[in-house]
Design a protein around this motif. Structure first.
Motif, PDB file in Angstrom:
ATOM      1  N   ARG A  10      -7.275   5.122  -4.860  1.00 35.60           N
ATOM      2  CA  ARG A  10      -6.646   4.016  -5.633  1.00 35.60           C
ATOM      3  C   ARG A  10      -5.116   4.271  -6.024  1.00 35.60           C
ATOM      4  O   ARG A  10      -4.458   3.114  -5.956  1.00 35.60           O
ATOM      5  CB  ARG A  10      -6.565   5.516  -7.394  1.00 35.60           C
ATOM      6  N   SER A  11      -4.799   4.848  -4.548  1.00 36.09           N
ATOM      7  CA  SER A  11      -2.953   4.704  -4.484  1.00 36.09           C
ATOM      8  C   SER A  11      -2.841   3.556  -3.399  1.00 36.09           C
ATOM      9  O   SER A  11      -1.907   2.468  -4.053  1.00 36.09           O
ATOM     10  CB  SER A  11      -2.109   5.836  -3.610  1.00 36.09           C
ATOM     11  N   PRO A  14      -4.555  -1.302  -4.738  1.00 31.42           N
ATOM     12  CA  PRO A  14      -3.433  -2.470  -4.824  1.00 31.42           C
ATOM     13  C   PRO A  14      -3.362  -2.981  -3.119  1.00 31.42           C
ATOM     14  O   PRO A  14      -3.221  -4.719  -3.297  1.00 31.42           O
ATOM     15  CB  PRO A  14      -2.451  -1.643  -5.328  1.00 31.42           C
ATOM     16  N   PHE A  15      -3.048  -2.622  -2.193  1.00 31.23           N
ATOM     17  CA  PHE A  15      -2.557  -3.457  -0.853  1.00 31.23           C
ATOM     18  C   PHE A  15      -3.615  -4.144  -0.469  1.00 31.23           C
ATOM     19  O   PHE A  15      -3.808  -4.990   0.602  1.00 31.23           O
ATOM     20  CB  PHE A  15      -2.233  -2.701  -0.024  1.00 31.23           C
ATOM     21  N   GLY A  16      -4.845  -3.843  -0.869  1.00 25.56           N
ATOM     22  CA  GLY A  16      -6.349  -4.631  -0.504  1.00 25.56           C
ATOM     23  C   GLY A  16      -6.130  -4.309   1.196  1.00 25.56           C
ATOM     24  O   GLY A  16      -5.771  -3.267   1.419  1.00 25.56           O
ATOM     25  N   TYR A 131       1.148   1.834   3.607  1.00 27.94           N
ATOM     26  CA  TYR A 131      -0.457   2.799   2.700  1.00 27.94           C
ATOM     27  C   TYR A 131       0.196   4.279   3.211  1.00 27.94           C
ATOM     28  O   TYR A 131      -0.246   4.964   2.454  1.00 27.94           O
ATOM     29  CB  TYR A 131      -1.231   2.338   4.193  1.00 27.94           C
TER      30      TYR A 131
END
Length: 180
Positions: A10-11, A14-16, A131
């Motif tokens: 989950r962390s 968002p960066f794809g 990441y």
């Protein structure tokens, strides 16, 4: 284990640029045996017998997973202590060598065996730093796992859109079956 992996996944979502590995397919690969269409049943049976003999005196393993990191094309969590998996690999390869002759080192291990469990694969180029920062912000306790057996699997690598390894278990070999 699945909960901690999900928190880390989950962390970084968002960066794809990732293919996340579903909880059902989390694994540590030790040794390839061969391609299904090029490996006979008798060869497989010999491998199972040789490996079973070698691991039957090794007690079940206790390993922990603490923090993930970026390793080449994946986000991985290394088991600790890694030495127990190195010993397990030595026994697996020795059992294979005993039963079917000298086995090749798998392509993934030609640079050296680095036991790890991948939690995501990168699917596009980019910087690792976002990441790494996101993973570092996750607060999670280490997870301890007891390894009682090895599985010989029939693996299928599924590419687009999933990019995941899926398998069925062919045989399970117990660790420590000869330990009293």
């Amino acid at each position: 284990m699945r909960e901690i992996v999900a928190a880390y996944q989950r962390s970084i979502v968002p960066f794809g640029g990732l293919n996340l590995i579903p909880g059902d397919w989390l694994h540590i690969t030790l040794q390839g045996v061969g391609y299904v269409d090029m490996t006979s049943d008798s060869y497989i049976n010999d491998v199972i017998a040789g490996v079973s003999r070698r691991v039957s005196t090794l007690p079940p393993l206790e390993i922990s997973f603490i923090r993930p990191y970026v390793l080449e094309e994946a986000v991985v969590i290394a088991p600790e202590p890694a030495t127990v998996l190195h010993e397990l690999l030595v026994r697996v390869r020795s059992g294979m060598n005993d039963s079917v002759g000298e086995v090749d080192t798998s392509p993934e291990q030609r640079k050296g065996f680095r036991p790890h469990m991948s939690i995501a694969y990168f699917n596009s180029p980019g910087q690792a730093s976002p990441y790494i920062k996101a993973l570092g912000k996750v607060r999670a306790d280490p997870v301890s796992v007891r390894v009682d057996d090895l599985e010989l699997i029939v693996q299928d690598r599924v590419l687009d859109p999933e990019w995941v390894y899926k398998w069925t278990t062919h045989t399970s070999v117990q660790l420590g079956s000869a330990v009293k």
